[in-house]
Design a protein around this motif. Structure first.
Motif, PDB file in Angstrom:
ATOM      1  N   HIS A 146       0.939  10.655  11.486  1.00 21.82           N
ATOM      2  CA  HIS A 146       1.534   9.672  12.393  1.00 21.82           C
ATOM      3  C   HIS A 146       2.797   9.029  11.852  1.00 21.82           C
ATOM      4  N   LEU A 170       0.474   7.389   1.720  1.00 25.20           N
ATOM      5  CA  LEU A 170      -0.968   7.165   1.641  1.00 25.20           C
ATOM      6  C   LEU A 170      -1.727   8.486   1.680  1.00 25.20           C
ATOM      7  N   PRO A 210     -11.710  11.091  11.766  1.00 29.56           N
ATOM      8  CA  PRO A 210     -10.872  11.034  10.568  1.00 29.56           C
ATOM      9  C   PRO A 210     -11.222  12.143   9.580  1.00 29.56           C
ATOM     10  N   HIS A 258       0.801  -1.238   0.000  1.00 30.47           N
ATOM     11  CA  HIS A 258       0.000   0.000   0.000  1.00 30.47           C
ATOM     12  C   HIS A 258       0.824   1.272   0.000  1.00 30.47           C
ATOM     13  N   GLY A 259       2.102   1.203   0.397  1.00 31.82           N
ATOM     14  CA  GLY A 259       2.897   2.398   0.644  1.00 31.82           C
ATOM     15  C   GLY A 259       2.849   2.738   2.122  1.00 31.82           C
ATOM     16  N   LEU A 270       3.260   5.556  14.367  1.00 33.34           N
ATOM     17  CA  LEU A 270       2.358   4.407  14.456  1.00 33.34           C
ATOM     18  C   LEU A 270       2.623   3.423  13.325  1.00 33.34           C
ATOM     19  N   VAL A 271       2.141   2.215  13.496  1.00 29.34           N
ATOM     20  CA  VAL A 271       2.132   1.246  12.400  1.00 29.34           C
ATOM     21  C   VAL A 271       0.678   1.013  11.985  1.00 29.34           C
ATOM     22  N   CYS A 272       0.519   0.433  10.801  1.00 32.73           N
ATOM     23  CA  CYS A 272      -0.818   0.266  10.222  1.00 32.73           C
ATOM     24  C   CYS A 272      -1.780  -0.429  11.189  1.00 32.73           C
ATOM     25  N   CYS A 323      -4.155   1.096  13.921  1.00 36.37           N
ATOM     26  CA  CYS A 323      -5.500   1.585  13.577  1.00 36.37           C
ATOM     27  C   CYS A 323      -6.320   0.568  12.798  1.00 36.37           C
ATOM     28  N   HIS A 324      -5.689  -0.122  11.850  1.00 36.65           N
ATOM     29  CA  HIS A 324      -6.407  -1.127  11.050  1.00 36.65           C
ATOM     30  C   HIS A 324      -6.109  -2.508  11.635  1.00 36.65           C
ATOM     31  N   GLN A 374      -4.757  11.696   8.339  1.00 33.04           N
ATOM     32  CA  GLN A 374      -4.595  10.750   9.452  1.00 33.04           C
ATOM     33  C   GLN A 374      -3.395   9.836   9.239  1.00 33.04           C
ATOM     34  N   HIS A 375      -2.947   9.691   8.010  1.00 31.45           N
ATOM     35  CA  HIS A 375      -1.773   8.865   7.756  1.00 31.45           C
ATOM     36  C   HIS A 375      -0.485   9.661   7.983  1.00 31.45           C
ATOM     37  N   LEU A 384       3.096   5.559   5.592  1.00 29.20           N
ATOM     38  CA  LEU A 384       2.232   6.625   6.127  1.00 29.20           C
ATOM     39  C   LEU A 384       2.368   7.945   5.382  1.00 29.20           C
ATOM     40  N   LYS A 393     -14.239   2.096   9.287  1.00 29.26           N
ATOM     41  CA  LYS A 393     -13.244   3.162   9.453  1.00 29.26           C
ATOM     42  C   LYS A 393     -12.614   3.116  10.830  1.00 29.26           C
ATOM     43  N   PRO A 394     -11.295   3.153  10.910  1.00 35.76           N
ATOM     44  CA  PRO A 394     -10.665   3.251  12.234  1.00 35.76           C
ATOM     45  C   PRO A 394     -11.099   4.532  12.932  1.00 35.76           C
TER      46      PRO A 394
END
Ligand code: HEC
Ligand code: HEC
Ligand code: HEC
Ligand code: HEC
Length: 105
Positions: free
Chosen positions: A72, A64, A105, A58-59, A76-78, A81-82, A68-69, A61, A92-93
């Motif tokens: 962080h 994307l 978001p 996906h690429g 954070l890591v994916c 939130c997901h 919200q990406h 943070l 939606k997270p």
């Protein structure tokens, strides 16, 4: 028009084997197996390998879409939130597990 669009989307979701109740993990596993996120199909102890796989497809943070990406990056890591096994496709997270100022978001 809308009905046609909905039918097309519905058909598409069947074609890809995606149904409403699928978790994010199941949806991905139906495409490429558990191995798409887990090394040899086995979960790692820290989730690092899994999160590298998200980025590989996906690429990261900063790549994307959505504030919200980028906000962080390096924090954070994916899966913070997901959560792949706890969330459904399309869900939606939320933000309030970490921010208590009512942001969305
Ligand atoms: C989209 C990536 C992804 C796919 C595909 C995926 N997983 Fe996971 N899985 C994760 C991540 C990330 C974690 C760790 C964080 C968590 O628990 O959500 C995890 C954790 C686990 C765990 C540890 C227990 C738990 O729930 O925390 C097991 C067991 C597991 N996965 C099994 C599977 C199996 C079996 C499949 C295939 C049917 C699968 N996973 C497909 C991403 C994925
Ligand atoms: C701070 C929480 C957070 C983190 C961390 C995060 N995301 Fe997201 N992501 C979201 C939210 C919230 C949305 C939904 C945005 C919207 O639809 O308004 C989203 C949307 C997406 C979408 C689009 C989904 C769709 O509906 O089409 C993808 C793909 C995605 N994220 C992938 C990732 C990947 C890969 C990572 C790790 C590199 C990541 N996200 C990290 C919160 C997060
Ligand atoms: C093997 C490549 C691959 C890996 C690994 C992968 N994804 Fe995906 N992901 C896809 C594809 C393909 C789709 C469906 C098309 C799209 O929406 O981009 C998708 C869809 C999504 C969506 C949108 C689902 C929705 O609600 O419509 C999110 C969110 C997402 N992935 C997050 C993640 C996260 C988080 C991880 C790691 C735990 C991950 N992905 C690992 C390829 C991958
Ligand atoms: C897993 C925890 C976590 C989640 C969930 C989370 N954040 Fe954050 N966020 C952080 C941390 C940690 C920081 C950096 C410290 C700070 O500024 O509070 C941060 C900072 C930010 C910042 C930059 C500084 C600020 O406070 O404005 C924005 C913007 C932001 N987050 C938006 C969001 C949005 C929007 C969501 C929901 C989609 C969200 N966050 C969900 C942990 C999280």
């Amino acid at each position: 028009m809308l009905k046609k669009l909905l039918c097309a989307l519905f058909g598409l979701s069947f074609a890809f084997g995606v149904v409403a109740a699928d978790t994010l993990a199941d949806m991905h596993a139906e495409m490429n197996g558990c191995e798409s996120c887990h090394e040899d199909g086995s979960p790692s102890s820290d989730g690092a390998f899994e999160n590298e796989q998200c980025v590989a497809c996906h690429g990261g943070l900063t790549e994307l879409e959505g504030e919200q990406h980028a906000a962080h990056a390096d924090m954070l890591v994916c899966s913070d939130c997901h959560a792949p096994h706890d969330m459904e496709v399309g869900q939606k997270p939320t933000c309030d597990s970490c921010h208590d100022d009512g942001r969305t978001p």
